[in-house]
Enzyme design. Structure first.
Site, PDB file in Angstrom:
ATOM      1  CB  CYS A 113      -8.382   8.814 -11.892  1.00 34.41           C
ATOM      2  SG  CYS A 113      -6.305   8.517 -11.282  1.00 34.41           S
ATOM      3  N   GLY A 114      -6.726   8.602  -8.279  1.00 37.96           N
ATOM      4  CA  GLY A 114      -5.935   9.522  -7.075  1.00 37.96           C
ATOM      5  C   GLY A 114      -4.689   9.706  -7.741  1.00 37.96           C
TER       6      GLY A 114
END
Length: 299
Positions: A113-114
């Site tokens: 997840c960025g």
């Protein structure tokens, strides 16, 4: 993946486990040969199947190791990185997050997840502030890989990453954290919820260890003549009894000023600041910070 490779090499040649990679952009014939249609594509080639099989598990070290250990019977191990944030998993979540003596902030994250990656620096500093407060504060900043431990995510209604929940001492169902995602917002939230007075990144807030009434009396004391100071000193002692023993340093400062004169505050401030800049322990620096917060009201 690099750490996974190190774990495989540490297991030795006898394990028969190899972690490898190929630049399939430069060697596109290999990619075509094994049906690669996007990057990264991860395939496992066990001893008994050299056509390869698709790897569809998590993309973090824990998931890779679990997969290889299950497939090969190996005992690979990737050490956890040292971090100021408490790492939770299925084995320790309940004993920490649901401990009714602790106020626990938990980030449910996924390694891919960025937004989770962007949160790491701020959340790590927040963890340092919580640890600096010591075990007696009862505040814990934690995280759990809810991609690898999806049962925990499902249990607490996690539908996206990162999801941050607060588990206060009096509500172990957890409550959604909906404030800002920067360090100052996190610290403000925890200070308000738990009564701590920590600063982001460690140390104390400027008002930690102080009392508004005592601050006003301190100013009245230093501005007064001998008769006024005597009267105010009595008020300070009475307020300390009322507010609690943690504010007794106000009385000590009054006694020292009476004994050594008005120059005491400046000299003591300089002495403490020098100690704080030196090699004092973390607990000693905390004590110094609280005293400096009080002294400034006598300046």
């Amino acid at each position: 993946y690099t750490k996974l490779g190190a774990a495989a090499k540490a297991a030795g040649a006898n394990s028969g486990v190899v972690v490898a990679k190929v630049n399939a952009d430069a060697h596109n014939a290999l990619g075509s040969r094994f049906g690669v249609q996007g990057f990264p594509t991860i395939k496992f080639f066990p001893k008994d199947n050299k056509d390869g099989e698709e790897y569809n598990s998590g993309r973090d070290g824990e998931a890779f190791v679990k997969f290889l250990n299950e497939k090969t019977g190996s005992s690979l191990f990737v050490p956890r990185e040292a971090t100021s944030v408490t790492v939770l998993d299925a084995s320790n979540f309940d004993s920490i997050a649901l401990d009714k003596t602790k106020d626990v902030l938990v980030e449910f994250y996924a390694p891919w997840c960025g937004h989770c990656k962007n949160l790491v620096p701020e959340y790590t500093k927040l963890g340092a502030a919580a640890k600096a407060a010591g075990a007696n504060s009862g505040v814990v900043v934690a995280k759990v890989n809810a991609d690898a431990h999806n049962a925990l995510g499902s249990r607490f209604g996690v539908q996206g990453f990162p999801t941050i929940k607060f588990f206060p001492k009096d509500n172990k169902d957890g409550e959604e954290y909906n404030s800002g995602r920067d360090g100052e917002a996190f610290v403000k939230f925890l200070n308000e919820k738990t009564g701590t007075k920590r600063a982001f990144g460690g140390g104390f807030a400027a008002d930690a260890g102080t009392d508004e009434q005592l601050n006003a009396l301190a100013q009245e004391f230093v501005a007064g003549d001998a008769a006024t100071r005597k009267e105010v000193a009595s008020k300070i002692e009475a307020r300390i009894v009322e507010a609690g023993a943690e504010f007794k340093y106000y009385g000590k400062v009054v006694a020292k000023i009476n004994e050594k004169g008005d120059g005491y505050v400046a000299k003591e401030t300089a002495r403490l600041e020098k100690m704080a800049a030196g090699k004092a322990s973390a607990s000693a620096k905390d004590s110094i910070a609280l005293r400096l917060n009080v002294l400034k009201h006598f300046a």
